[in-house]
Every structure is written in C-alpha cells, then in structure tokens.
Design a protein around this motif. Structure first.
Motif: not given
Length: 319
Positions: A109-116, A200-206, A261-270
């Motif tokens: 619902s936020e009016e400000q542009p968001q990246v999910f 990179q876009r996903a790592l910087q998501a709001d 892990d040598a095969l995983l291509t997902s966005v990094l989580l920590e």
C-alpha cells in the motif's frame, strides 16, 4: 464472453452465495444446476483467483499477546500469530495465507516505490493468491531463487510474477536453475550480467518475503528432486533441520555447508541478518526449522500459528 470469463463469472456467483448469503455448497449446486463437487471447486477457485478477501475486525487477544512476546523474545521487527488450536496443516496454511496477505498489503500500500524480494514455496503462493488487487505500478518484485526447474521448465514455486501482476508492477527473475548441474555450470550462470543485476536488486530490496522449509524425507526440496534421499539423510546426520532458499542450518540456526552449496544459485542469505526479511511458516512439521531460523537471526519478521508460538515461548524459557 470467453470460456475463461464464463468460469470466472460462475466462480464469482458461487462466492457471493457462499460467503455473503451464507448458502451451503449443496444449495449452490442445486441453484446453479451443478454437482456438489463442481460447486465446491468454484468456491475454492474464487479464493485462488483473489476474488475473496477475508477481514476479521476483532483480533484474538491471546494471539496478539503471543505475537508481542515472540517479537520481544527474538528481537523481531514484526510478528503475527494466527489461531491454530487443533487445526491440520492445510487449515493452518489457509490461516497463514489470509494473515500473510494482510501483512504484505501493508507494504504494498506504500505510495513510495518499493522493491520486494520474493522467495518460493506453497505457503508464499497461497498468500499471494489471497492478496487483493492494488494498483502500484511503481513497485517491483524480484525473485530470490532460480526460475528454471530440473526439466528446464519454469518452476511452479516461482511466485513473484503473480504478485507483480496484482500490483501491475515490474517483475525480475533469476535466469538460472535453483541448483546448477555442476560447479562449472553454476560459475557460468552466476557470471551472466543479467543474473548479477537481478540478484543485486534482490539484495537491496526494501523487504524480502520468504518461506522456511523443513529438511526431512519428503520435504519439498526432496519431493521436487532438488536433493536426493541420501543428501537428506546426510544433512540430517549433520544436524540440519531447516532451510531458506536452499541455505541449510542446524537446530541452533548455524549455517551448515555441504555439496549442494557449490551448485546453489539463490540470492545470498545470512544468519544475524541486518536486512528486512519476513518469513511465513507454521505447523508442527516446520517447528524445528522455524525455531532454528529465529535462534540464528535469519529473519526480522515472522507470521506463524498459535501452537508454534506457544511452543517457541515454552522452549525459549529454558534457554
């Protein structure tokens, strides 16, 4: 009117009769000249198509208190707890879908542009099915897992596209499989400029919306053929109880590395994340994985069920 439009009209009519007029499915079948099974499918499809929005104005006080206590105990930014006493897994998932959609709607619902950033799984798919249509073309949805399945088709757990459609926003997907065939293949996928820009876009998501998966025989990663029975057994032998986007962790929430892990291509989580990551998960089957994700600080927000919340608080008091 096309066949699909006629189906939607009929589903909408059945939904009005069932949810608003309080007509039984047997009576709907009789009124529309259908079998009871078809009437039942129409009511279900109305929910899946997002025609039905459930809103209950009176909160369950006990669940509100549990959410407050979980949030305080585990240092979360956000927590919601749905009633679940004596409910089976399917019913709990439907409750999570409704509450999860309400939580997501607050962000959308936020009016400000968001990246999910959007994860994967059955629960997230049910939540996005329950989302209302909110016109926010300024928002973006970014997948956090590879969009290609083992057989080269688009994975059915890639749900950000549906969310983007409901907002009329942009959708960015990772052009890679969840697991590459070889480490060399992974290196090829992750070096691609599109892959690097999207991740990179996903790592910087709001904010990121994810599921929490259990790791045991028959779990989604195993059932879908991403990890073998032998790999599940080996992971369990090393104490692994849960995963998020293919990142495995033990019951203390510590990252456990392995051959995948040598095969995983997902966005990094920590663990001990500083990012805004909201997880949606519940039921006894996922309890150990949820608890581990909280102990390891993998998430900043949680939507879960009453029985899980009670057990989390009982066991945390012994720590």
């Amino acid at each position: 009117m096309s066949r699909e439009e006629k189906k939607q009209e009929l589903a909408a009519r059945a939904a009005w009769m069932y949810y608003v007029a309080g007509v039984t499915q047997q009576e709907i079948a009789r009124a529309l000249g259908l079998s009871r099974q078809v009437a039942q499918r129409l009511v279900s499809s109305a929910r899946e198509m997002g025609m039905v929005s459930v809103k209950i104005d009176h909160p369950v006080t006990h669940c509100l208190q549990l959410a407050h206590d979980i949030q305080h105990r585990f240092g979360l930014e956000l927590c919601r707890v749905v009633p679940s006493a004596q409910l089976d897994d399917d019913a709990i998932q439907q409750m999570l879908a409704v509450e999860g959609a309400a939580v997501m709607t607050q962000f959308i619902s936020e009016e400000q542009p968001q990246v999910f950033g959007i994860g994967s799984g059955k629960t997230l798919r049910a939540i996005i099915d329950s989302l209302p249509w909110i016109e926010r073309p300024q928002h973006q949805c970014v997948s956090m897992i590879g969009a290609i399945a083992r057989d080269d088709s688009g994975t059915r757990y890639d749900v950000p596209l549906k969310m983007a459609e409901k907002m009329q926003g942009k959708y960015f997907f990772i052009p890679a499989p969840l697991y590459a065939d070889t480490p060399e293949d992974k290196a090829m996928w992750v070096q691609h400029q599109v892959y690097q820009r999207v991740t990179q876009r996903a790592l910087q998501a709001d904010v990121a919306f994810v599921g929490i998966g259990e790791v045991q025989p028959g779990c989604p990663l195993n059932a879908e053929g991403f990890i073998t029975d032998a790999q599940v057994e080996a992971l369990n032998a090393r104490g692994v109880v849960g995963e998020m986007l293919g990142h495995f962790f033990n019951q203390q929430g510590e990252r456990v590395w392995g051959e995948t892990d040598a095969l995983l291509t997902s966005v990094l989580l920590e663990s001990q994340t500083q990012r805004r990551i909201v997880a949606f998960a519940g039921s006894a089957r996922k309890y150990a994985a949820i608890r581990a994700a909280l102990l390891g600080g993998w998430i900043s927000g949680l939507v879960t069920d009453e029985e899980t919340a009670l057990k989390l608080l009982r066991e945390s008091s012994r720590l």
